[in-house]
Design a protein around this motif. Structure first.
Motif, PDB file in Angstrom:
ATOM      1  N   VAL A 114       1.044  -1.309   0.155  1.00 25.11           N
ATOM      2  CA  VAL A 114       0.113  -0.084   0.132  1.00 25.11           C
ATOM      3  C   VAL A 114       0.853   1.177   0.132  1.00 25.11           C
ATOM      4  CG1 VAL A 114      -1.494   1.165   1.352  1.00 25.11           C
ATOM      5  CG2 VAL A 114      -2.161  -1.051   1.157  1.00 25.11           C
ATOM      6  N   ASN A 115       0.400   2.470  -1.039  1.00 19.52           N
ATOM      7  CA  ASN A 115       1.135   3.479  -1.003  1.00 19.52           C
ATOM      8  C   ASN A 115       2.737   2.884  -1.216  1.00 19.52           C
ATOM      9  OD1 ASN A 115      -0.857   5.011  -1.136  1.00 19.52           O
ATOM     10  ND2 ASN A 115      -0.580   5.022   1.446  1.00 19.52           N
ATOM     11  N   SER A 116       3.062   2.279  -1.812  1.00 17.30           N
ATOM     12  CA  SER A 116       4.938   1.833  -2.368  1.00 17.30           C
ATOM     13  C   SER A 116       4.987   1.660  -3.683  1.00 17.30           C
ATOM     14  CB  SER A 116       4.827   0.707  -1.343  1.00 17.30           C
ATOM     15  OG  SER A 116       5.922  -0.151  -1.830  1.00 17.30           O
ATOM     16  N   ASP A 117       6.197   1.372  -3.586  1.00 15.35           N
ATOM     17  CA  ASP A 117       6.648   1.480  -5.561  1.00 15.35           C
ATOM     18  C   ASP A 117       6.971   0.065  -5.354  1.00 15.35           C
ATOM     19  OD1 ASP A 117       9.044   1.931  -4.272  1.00 15.35           O
ATOM     20  OD2 ASP A 117       9.175   3.704  -5.011  1.00 15.35           O
ATOM     21  N   LEU A 118       6.945  -1.006  -4.220  1.00 11.49           N
ATOM     22  CA  LEU A 118       7.623  -2.059  -4.619  1.00 11.49           C
ATOM     23  C   LEU A 118       6.439  -3.014  -5.273  1.00 11.49           C
ATOM     24  CD1 LEU A 118       9.021  -2.676  -0.626  1.00 11.49           C
ATOM     25  CD2 LEU A 118      10.208  -2.193  -2.596  1.00 11.49           C
ATOM     26  N   HIS A 119       7.956  -3.675  -6.371  1.00 10.84           N
ATOM     27  CA  HIS A 119       6.318  -4.834  -6.929  1.00 10.84           C
ATOM     28  C   HIS A 119       5.830  -6.395  -5.983  1.00 10.84           C
ATOM     29  CE1 HIS A 119       7.165  -3.103 -10.727  1.00 10.84           C
ATOM     30  NE2 HIS A 119       8.493  -2.845 -10.214  1.00 10.84           N
ATOM     31  N   ALA A 120       4.903  -6.595  -6.447  1.00  9.07           N
ATOM     32  CA  ALA A 120       4.390  -7.568  -4.938  1.00  9.07           C
ATOM     33  C   ALA A 120       5.496  -8.913  -5.056  1.00  9.07           C
ATOM     34  CB  ALA A 120       3.082  -8.334  -6.065  1.00  9.07           C
ATOM     35  N   ASP A 121       5.494  -9.727  -6.873  1.00 10.14           N
ATOM     36  CA  ASP A 121       6.688 -10.266  -6.704  1.00 10.14           C
ATOM     37  C   ASP A 121       8.009 -10.439  -5.772  1.00 10.14           C
ATOM     38  OD1 ASP A 121       7.353  -8.937  -8.367  1.00 10.14           O
ATOM     39  OD2 ASP A 121       7.733 -10.101  -9.928  1.00 10.14           O
ATOM     40  N   ASP A 122       8.529  -9.440  -5.722  1.00  5.85           N
ATOM     41  CA  ASP A 122       9.746  -9.098  -4.742  1.00  5.85           C
ATOM     42  C   ASP A 122       9.613  -9.629  -3.525  1.00  5.85           C
ATOM     43  OD1 ASP A 122      10.882  -8.738  -7.754  1.00  5.85           O
ATOM     44  OD2 ASP A 122      10.870  -5.886  -8.075  1.00  5.85           O
ATOM     45  N   LEU A 123       8.070  -8.467  -3.310  1.00  8.41           N
ATOM     46  CA  LEU A 123       7.858  -9.684  -1.547  1.00  8.41           C
ATOM     47  C   LEU A 123       7.542 -10.676  -1.179  1.00  8.41           C
ATOM     48  CD1 LEU A 123       5.612  -5.797  -1.162  1.00  8.41           C
ATOM     49  CD2 LEU A 123       7.987  -6.709  -0.568  1.00  8.41           C
ATOM     50  N   ILE A 124       7.185 -11.416  -2.386  1.00 10.15           N
ATOM     51  CA  ILE A 124       6.593 -12.583  -2.714  1.00 10.15           C
ATOM     52  C   ILE A 124       8.186 -13.170  -2.161  1.00 10.15           C
ATOM     53  CG2 ILE A 124       5.860 -14.143  -3.481  1.00 10.15           C
ATOM     54  CD1 ILE A 124       2.961 -12.411  -4.321  1.00 10.15           C
ATOM     55  N   ASP A 125       9.237 -13.164  -3.254  1.00 10.63           N
ATOM     56  CA  ASP A 125       9.956 -13.909  -2.543  1.00 10.63           C
ATOM     57  C   ASP A 125      11.076 -13.605  -1.417  1.00 10.63           C
ATOM     58  OD1 ASP A 125       9.446 -14.474  -5.176  1.00 10.63           O
ATOM     59  OD2 ASP A 125      11.152 -12.809  -6.792  1.00 10.63           O
ATOM     60  N   GLN A 126      10.799 -12.058  -1.655  1.00  6.70           N
ATOM     61  CA  GLN A 126      11.366 -11.856   0.019  1.00  6.70           C
ATOM     62  C   GLN A 126      11.010 -12.918   1.410  1.00  6.70           C
ATOM     63  OE1 GLN A 126      11.690  -7.895   1.211  1.00  6.70           O
ATOM     64  NE2 GLN A 126      11.966  -7.193  -0.965  1.00  6.70           N
ATOM     65  N   GLU A 127       9.567 -12.871   1.173  1.00  7.55           N
ATOM     66  CA  GLU A 127       9.090 -13.399   2.107  1.00  7.55           C
ATOM     67  C   GLU A 127       9.453 -15.163   1.965  1.00  7.55           C
ATOM     68  OE1 GLU A 127       7.125 -14.228   5.314  1.00  7.55           O
ATOM     69  OE2 GLU A 127       6.890 -11.943   3.928  1.00  7.55           O
ATOM     70  N   LEU A 128       9.249 -15.542   0.864  1.00  7.78           N
ATOM     71  CA  LEU A 128       9.607 -16.858   1.237  1.00  7.78           C
ATOM     72  C   LEU A 128      11.094 -17.386   1.236  1.00  7.78           C
ATOM     73  CD1 LEU A 128       7.649 -17.999  -3.110  1.00  7.78           C
ATOM     74  CD2 LEU A 128       7.076 -18.640   0.071  1.00  7.78           C
ATOM     75  N   SER A 129      11.878 -16.665   0.722  1.00 10.52           N
ATOM     76  CA  SER A 129      13.471 -16.135   0.975  1.00 10.52           C
ATOM     77  C   SER A 129      13.698 -16.810   2.513  1.00 10.52           C
ATOM     78  CB  SER A 129      14.282 -15.071   0.310  1.00 10.52           C
ATOM     79  OG  SER A 129      14.235 -14.097   1.544  1.00 10.52           O
ATOM     80  N   HIS A 130      12.911 -16.343   3.632  1.00  9.57           N
ATOM     81  CA  HIS A 130      12.949 -16.742   4.854  1.00  9.57           C
ATOM     82  C   HIS A 130      12.517 -17.853   5.501  1.00  9.57           C
ATOM     83  CE1 HIS A 130      12.791 -12.157   5.467  1.00  9.57           C
ATOM     84  NE2 HIS A 130      11.935 -12.163   4.944  1.00  9.57           N
ATOM     85  N   ASN A 131      11.806 -19.135   4.193  1.00  7.86           N
ATOM     86  CA  ASN A 131      12.177 -20.554   4.262  1.00  7.86           C
ATOM     87  C   ASN A 131      11.073 -20.519   5.629  1.00  7.86           C
ATOM     88  OD1 ASN A 131      13.524 -20.657   2.569  1.00  7.86           O
ATOM     89  ND2 ASN A 131      15.665 -20.674   4.083  1.00  7.86           N
ATOM     90  N   GLN A 132      10.409 -20.388   6.026  1.00  4.07           N
ATOM     91  CA  GLN A 132       9.578 -20.239   7.239  1.00  4.07           C
ATOM     92  C   GLN A 132       8.192 -20.661   6.838  1.00  4.07           C
ATOM     93  OE1 GLN A 132       9.244 -17.333  11.581  1.00  4.07           O
ATOM     94  NE2 GLN A 132      10.978 -16.769  10.735  1.00  4.07           N
ATOM     95  N   LEU A 133       8.385 -20.490   5.673  1.00  3.55           N
ATOM     96  CA  LEU A 133       6.767 -21.091   4.945  1.00  3.55           C
ATOM     97  C   LEU A 133       7.196 -22.175   4.178  1.00  3.55           C
ATOM     98  CD1 LEU A 133       5.061 -17.918   3.845  1.00  3.55           C
ATOM     99  CD2 LEU A 133       4.293 -19.797   5.174  1.00  3.55           C
ATOM    100  N   GLN A 134       6.676 -23.761   5.083  1.00  6.40           N
ATOM    101  CA  GLN A 134       7.235 -24.745   4.120  1.00  6.40           C
ATOM    102  C   GLN A 134       5.690 -25.566   3.373  1.00  6.40           C
ATOM    103  OE1 GLN A 134       9.735 -25.710   4.252  1.00  6.40           O
ATOM    104  NE2 GLN A 134      10.388 -24.225   5.001  1.00  6.40           N
ATOM    105  N   GLY A 135       6.194 -26.459   1.945  1.00  5.08           N
ATOM    106  CA  GLY A 135       5.045 -27.280   1.789  1.00  5.08           C
ATOM    107  C   GLY A 135       4.266 -26.512   0.679  1.00  5.08           C
ATOM    108  N   PRO A 136       3.055 -27.044   0.668  1.00  2.00           N
ATOM    109  CA  PRO A 136       1.547 -26.235   0.555  1.00  2.00           C
ATOM    110  C   PRO A 136       1.671 -24.688   0.543  1.00  2.00           C
ATOM    111  CG  PRO A 136       1.742 -28.638   1.458  1.00  2.00           C
ATOM    112  CD  PRO A 136       2.482 -28.065   2.109  1.00  2.00           C
TER     113      PRO A 136
END
Length: 461
Positions: free
Chosen positions: A30-52
């Motif tokens: 919200v009110n950011s110039d970041l891209h959704a795919d970049d933020l999603i990749d950042q979140e996935l890189s934390h490796n706290q979400l697993q599997g499905p």
């Protein structure tokens, strides 16, 4: 819940909950110039979400953005106050919950409501009653919720049914009959395939297809691009066979066609004016058999590094990446090129299925600003082209103002340039070219991103 939707910083960090991760990502956008795919990749890189959970997180984040307009249309029929008066966390939680109820068949309704209320208890406990009440109201009233009448209110209907801002719905209805505008809008809400461009200097398309299929990836050749392969499943790019060996580059099929339209020849001096992140520059070098020179420029030095990294991974040595302002007075001073590619910065309307957040950020005024810059850039490109040379102007926009109108204006001021009909060079792609000889790729017609390209020749007098 009467606070305004002001910009707020995310309160939640990386988490093992896919719904909480989706909420955090949507909040950060919200009110950011970041891209959704970049933020999603950042979140996935934390490796706290697993599997499905990794897939559910991406589905929720992207899905809410793709369907935001439709979700808000239905929420207006369920919430007693205007949506703009809701607190931002409340609106995001309602969208997340309603998306699961309306668009995710694999999530049972009771589970979607319960999980959203539990998330609300973490994010904003005092809103639990409102969130629970609205989502349960939807379950009771879903059959009676309505869309605008397409005959009486075509713009409002298209916007609500296919999740578009009203101005874009109006623009597409001006470009197409209603049924085709709906087809384009529907295609723009779908999840696009991952498309690869085979590095033909190191392997063949058939060979890479065999490796992908042997590794149990669902892959098939593209319809138009001769080096193109589509991956028809979610996957990590770096996990694909051949990535570290430089056997492919990620690039949409329509984008791959642009380098072919320029048709660079071995030994030529080529300019890619707005080259980052390097997909087209590396393709040009590949088509030249890595013989000659591709000068790839971009404003951003960090993005220039990405070009160099891609070239190195693909084993290409003919690319010279240079940071520079194409509109600066000293841009490549004294240099002339045989062929020039101007993939102009644009609104990105043709790639909103990949970047759905863009359609909620853009305005008609922004498109006009893009078009004004594009007219300056094509003039700068023309000044660097040798007599007899070829210039390809391209955008990933569907807007006439950024595409045909830019070319029409340029030709009116530069009579030494003529349009070359791409269909004469590529008869096998006849479906991609319009009556003016411009390449026009559409998601609903061709299964590609939306793309425009014009091939211009400078007459040697």
């Amino acid at each position: 819940m009467l606070r305004s939707m002001s910009k707020s910083k995310p309160a939640i960090q990386a988490t093992s909950s896919p719904r909480q991760a989706a909420y955090t990502t949507l909040q950060r956008l919200v009110n950011s110039d970041l891209h959704a795919d970049d933020l999603i990749d950042q979140e996935l890189s934390h490796n706290q979400l697993q599997g499905p959970d990794r897939g559910l997180f991406a589905e929720l984040a992207f899905g809410v953005l793709r369907r935001q307009g439709s979700l808000d249309h239905y929420l207006k029929q369920l919430v007693q106050q205007p949506l703009e008066r809701l607190e931002l966390p409340v609106l995001l939680l309602l969208r997340l919950g309603l998306y699961q109820l309306r668009y995710l068949d694999r999530v049972p309704s009771h589970a979607a409501v319960h999980a959203t209320v539990e998330l609300t208890n973490v994010i904003l406990p005092r809103a639990k009653g409102l969130i629970n009440g609205v989502l349960r109201s939807y379950l009771r009233q879903q059959e009676s919720l309505t869309l605008p009448d397409p005959a009486q209110q075509p713009v409002a209907w298209l916007a609500a049914a296919y999740s578009l801002p009203g101005w874009l719905a109006e623009q597409w209805l001006q470009q197409f009959p209603q049924s085709e505008a709906a087809g384009l809008a529907a295609a723009s809400t779908e999840i696009p395939p991952l498309t690869l461009r085979v590095n033909s200097l190191r392997t063949t398309r058939n060979a890479l297809l065999e490796r992908l299929q042997a590794a149990e990836f669902i892959a098939e050749p593209c319809r138009f691009a001769p080096e193109g392969i589509q991956i028809l499943q979610r996957c990590q790019i770096t996990s694909l066979p051949g990535f570290t060996e430089g056997l492919f580059m990620v690039q949409d099929e329509a984008s791959q066609l642009v380098a072919h339209l320029l048709a660079p020849q071995a030994g030529q001096q080529i300019l890619d004016m707005c080259a980052a992140p390097g997909g087209k520059a590396t393709h040009l070098a590949q088509l030249m058999n890595d013989q000659g020179c591709v000068t790839a420029t971009d404003l951003n030095a960090r993005r220039i590094r990405r070009i160099c990294e891609s070239a190195e991974r693909l084993g290409l040595t003919s690319i010279q990446a240079v940071a520079g302002d194409a509109l600066g007075n000293d841009y490549l001073e004294g240099m002339q090129f045989d062929r020039i590619l101007l993939d102009a910065p644009c609104s990105g309307l043709g790639v909103i299925r990949r970047n759905p957040e863009a359609k909620w950020r853009l305005t008609p005024a922004e498109i006009s600003r893009c078009a004004a810059r594009q007219r300056l850039l094509i003039d700068a490109a023309a000044a660097r082209l040798k007599p007899g040379g070829v210039l390809v102007y391209a955008t990933c926009s569907t807007a006439v103002e950024e595409d045909e109108a830019v070319i029409k204006d340029f030709l009116s001021r530069n009579p030494e340039f003529v349009v070359e009909n791409g269909a004469q060079f590529f008869p096998e792609w006849a479906d991609l070219f319009d009556n003016s000889g411009y390449l026009r790729a559409w998601p609903h017609r061709h299964g590609t991103d939306g793309f425009f390209a014009a091939r211009l020749k400078r007459i040697d007098r």
